[in-house]
Motif scaffolding. Structure first.
Motif, PDB file in Angstrom:
ATOM      1  N   GLY A   1     106.209  68.969  39.746  1.00  0.00           N
ATOM      2  CA  GLY A   1     105.345  68.660  38.623  1.00  0.00           C
ATOM      3  C   GLY A   1     104.208  67.755  39.042  1.00  0.00           C
ATOM      4  N   ASN A   2     103.436  67.357  38.074  1.00  0.00           N
ATOM      5  CA  ASN A   2     102.305  66.474  38.321  1.00  0.00           C
ATOM      6  C   ASN A   2     102.743  65.161  38.973  1.00  0.00           C
ATOM      7  N   ALA A   3     103.907  64.645  38.569  1.00  0.00           N
ATOM      8  CA  ALA A   3     104.337  63.321  39.037  1.00  0.00           C
ATOM      9  C   ALA A   3     104.651  63.305  40.521  1.00  0.00           C
TER      10      ALA A   3
ATOM     11  N   THR B   1      94.556  57.663  41.756  1.00  0.00           N
ATOM     12  CA  THR B   1      94.844  58.777  42.670  1.00  0.00           C
ATOM     13  C   THR B   1      94.443  60.105  42.040  1.00  0.00           C
ATOM     14  N   ILE B   2      94.857  60.308  40.806  1.00  0.00           N
ATOM     15  CA  ILE B   2      94.510  61.552  40.107  1.00  0.00           C
ATOM     16  C   ILE B   2      93.000  61.698  39.997  1.00  0.00           C
ATOM     17  N   ASN B   3      92.320  60.602  39.659  1.00  0.00           N
ATOM     18  CA  ASN B   3      90.864  60.650  39.498  1.00  0.00           C
ATOM     19  C   ASN B   3      90.179  60.997  40.817  1.00  0.00           C
ATOM     20  N   THR B   4      90.684  60.424  41.904  1.00  0.00           N
ATOM     21  CA  THR B   4      90.100  60.729  43.225  1.00  0.00           C
ATOM     22  C   THR B   4      90.216  62.215  43.549  1.00  0.00           C
ATOM     23  N   ILE B   5      91.401  62.768  43.330  1.00  0.00           N
ATOM     24  CA  ILE B   5      91.609  64.190  43.637  1.00  0.00           C
ATOM     25  C   ILE B   5      90.769  65.064  42.719  1.00  0.00           C
TER      26      ILE B   5
ATOM     27  N   ARG C   1     103.681  65.028  28.965  1.00  0.00           N
ATOM     28  CA  ARG C   1     103.528  63.596  29.243  1.00  0.00           C
ATOM     29  C   ARG C   1     102.626  63.310  30.441  1.00  0.00           C
ATOM     30  N   ASP C   2     102.066  64.346  31.058  1.00  0.00           N
ATOM     31  CA  ASP C   2     101.301  64.153  32.294  1.00  0.00           C
ATOM     32  C   ASP C   2     100.019  63.364  32.074  1.00  0.00           C
ATOM     33  N   ASP C   3      99.736  62.453  33.005  1.00  0.00           N
ATOM     34  CA  ASP C   3      98.415  61.825  33.081  1.00  0.00           C
ATOM     35  C   ASP C   3      97.508  62.737  33.891  1.00  0.00           C
ATOM     36  N   GLY C   4      96.256  62.761  33.560  1.00  0.00           N
ATOM     37  CA  GLY C   4      95.280  63.573  34.288  1.00  0.00           C
ATOM     38  C   GLY C   4      95.116  64.954  33.681  1.00  0.00           C
TER      39      GLY C   4
ATOM     40  N   LEU D   1      96.465  66.475  37.730  1.00  0.00           N
ATOM     41  CA  LEU D   1      95.793  66.947  38.937  1.00  0.00           C
ATOM     42  C   LEU D   1      95.211  68.337  38.698  1.00  0.00           C
ATOM     43  N   PRO D   2      94.125  68.701  39.405  1.00  0.00           N
ATOM     44  CA  PRO D   2      93.496  70.005  39.170  1.00  0.00           C
ATOM     45  C   PRO D   2      94.437  71.189  39.381  1.00  0.00           C
ATOM     46  N   GLU D   3      95.394  71.060  40.303  1.00  0.00           N
ATOM     47  CA  GLU D   3      96.278  72.185  40.607  1.00  0.00           C
ATOM     48  C   GLU D   3      97.405  72.364  39.597  1.00  0.00           C
ATOM     49  N   VAL D   4      97.598  71.406  38.714  1.00  0.00           N
ATOM     50  CA  VAL D   4      98.712  71.490  37.764  1.00  0.00           C
ATOM     51  C   VAL D   4      98.459  72.605  36.758  1.00  0.00           C
ATOM     52  N   VAL D   5      99.455  73.461  36.592  1.00  0.00           N
ATOM     53  CA  VAL D   5      99.377  74.567  35.639  1.00  0.00           C
ATOM     54  C   VAL D   5      99.881  74.043  34.299  1.00  0.00           C
ATOM     55  N   THR D   6      98.990  73.900  33.337  1.00  0.00           N
ATOM     56  CA  THR D   6      99.350  73.266  32.070  1.00  0.00           C
ATOM     57  C   THR D   6      99.908  74.241  31.050  1.00  0.00           C
ATOM     58  N   ASP D   7      99.719  75.531  31.263  1.00  0.00           N
ATOM     59  CA  ASP D   7     100.297  76.557  30.388  1.00  0.00           C
ATOM     60  C   ASP D   7     101.689  76.898  30.922  1.00  0.00           C
ATOM     61  N   ALA D   8     102.726  76.666  30.117  1.00  0.00           N
ATOM     62  CA  ALA D   8     104.106  76.854  30.577  1.00  0.00           C
ATOM     63  C   ALA D   8     104.384  78.299  30.987  1.00  0.00           C
TER      64      ALA D   8
END
Length: 411
Positions: free
Chosen positions: A238-240, A275-279, A316-319, A321-328
């Protein structure tokens, strides 16, 4: 008075030593039915299959259908097997009423008089059939399209429970119970290392499903070493996990806690968000590696060695990250595309991701689930992932022991 509704079922394989036959007989009786064993041919040697033909009687069609539904996953199929029956889906995203609900066991359907293996085996799906092409595959409900020929009922289907094909020398037989906090950890780790070596030697993939505790407990560099040495070929997380892994690379912290000193750092609570913002500013993990900004860690090794990964998002994710798939649903599909070729799955410290991935894996993919809580493995098995064995351990001590065992080499 004998029950008037009758069906004959047959079973073939290692149905006695696997206790499948007693399970079927017990299921018939527990549902209020009666049985008569008409034919029983026992294998004369350990590797010989057995065969049984059973007459099943019930007082009503509904009772008989309930009995047949319960014994079917144990490999009991109607003796007079006909071609499977299909109906055309009349809606996108919904199966016809009465659709066959798939298991994660190896399944075949009968098409034009021939038994055909079902592809993309997965639990809790339907089966879409191509009669002209002589093919069948599992399909999730959301993916069905109007006009797809969907299998309905159980006629013309058969399953092969793992128990029917087991041997006592098979891998993981040492774990007689699924999870125990008292099982010797060294033995368990040794067998998992052996499984990973054999999987790699066979040309199959090792899938790792990891939670952020892997990083919090200090195991990130150990996992990075497994990726680097080819013992992890696919990563689901996951994002974490990704965020804290890269936070460690950038700041030496995880959730603001120094991994060297074990103490919170000044303004460390901001590190994960920075970290998330940098990526995000750099356009993604791989671009951060290419630019020389990200130089170590799990995600660094995945990016530099082209190890595919899926980061599935959470509410609950922050950000994120760009690679995180937000659609389940999109995350599920992304995982499905990487599962073919997986021969072994290692799950460490992530209840929700472990259960999610367990739902996608066919039963012949062996799974080792490591968690500090025995409930994680129990939940996974309750969901149907019966091929799972568990180790109760914190993440870093287990991973360190696994890396040490793998460093020894051997078969």
């Amino acid at each position: 008075m004998s029950a008037p509704h009758v069906e004959h079922v047959e079973m073939t394989g290692h149905i006695v030593d696997s206790l499948l036959l007693p399970k079927v007989l017990d299921a018939i009786l527990s549902r209020g039915g009666r049985y008569h064993i008409e034919t029983l041919k026992l294998g004369e040697r350990q590797d010989d299959p057995s065969f049984v033909r059973i007459e099943v009687r019930a007082d009503s069609p509904d009772q008989l259908d309930a009995i047949l539904a319960e014994v079917h996953p144990h490999g009991a199929v109607p003796a007079q097997s006909e071609d499977c029956r299909t109906l055309a889906a009349d809606l996108d995203g919904a199966f016809p009423d009465g659709f066959y609900c798939s298991t994660n066991f190896r399944t075949q359907v009968k098409l034009n008089g021939e038994w055909v293996d079902v592809e993309d085996q997965e639990m809790d799906c339907g089966i879409v059939v191509d009669p002209e092409g002589g093919a069948a595959r599992c399909l999730p409900m959301t993916a069905v399209k109007t006009g797809d020929r969907v299998l309905v009922g159980r006629r013309g289907t058969r399953v092969f429970p793992p128990e029917a094909e087991m041997r006592k020398h098979e891998l993981f037989e040492f774990m007689a119970s699924p999870v125990s906090s008292e099982r010797p950890k060294a033995v368990s780790v040794r067998e998992i290392a052996s499984a990973m070596r054999k999987t790699r030697a066979a040309g199959d993939k090792v899938l790792a499903v990891l939670g952020p505790a892997v990083v919090h407990t200090g195991g990130a560099e150990l996992v990075a070493k497994l990726v680097r040495e080819g013992f992890i070929n696919v990563l689901f997380a996951g994002n974490a996990l990704a965020t804290h892994d890269m936070e460690q690379a950038f700041y030496g912290t995880s959730l603001g806690v120094s991994l060297d000193r074990g103490l919170p750092t000044d303004e460390g609570h901001e590190h994960h968000l920075r970290t998330i913002n940098t990526i995000r500013r750099m356009g993604g993990i791989k671009k951060a590696v290419e630019a020389g900004r990200l130089k170590s860690g799990i995600m660094y090794e995945c990016a530099t060695r082209n190890v595919p990964f899926v980061l599935a998002g959470s509410i609950r994710d922050d950000g994120p990250l760009p690679e995180v798939v937000t659609d389940a649903l999109a995350a599920q599909d992304a995982m499905r595309k990487l599962i073919p070729g997986v021969g072994f799955c290692l799950m460490v410290a992530t209840t929700l991701h472990s259960i999610a991935v367990g739902n996608l894996l066919p039963a012949w993919v062996k799974v080792a689930c490591v968690d500090i809580s025995p409930a994680t493995v129990t939940k996974l098995m309750d969901r149907g992932s019966t091929q799972t064995v568990g180790i109760v351990s914190d993440a870093e001590p287990f991973i360190r022991a696994l890396v040490t065992e793998l460093d020894k080499g051997g078969a």
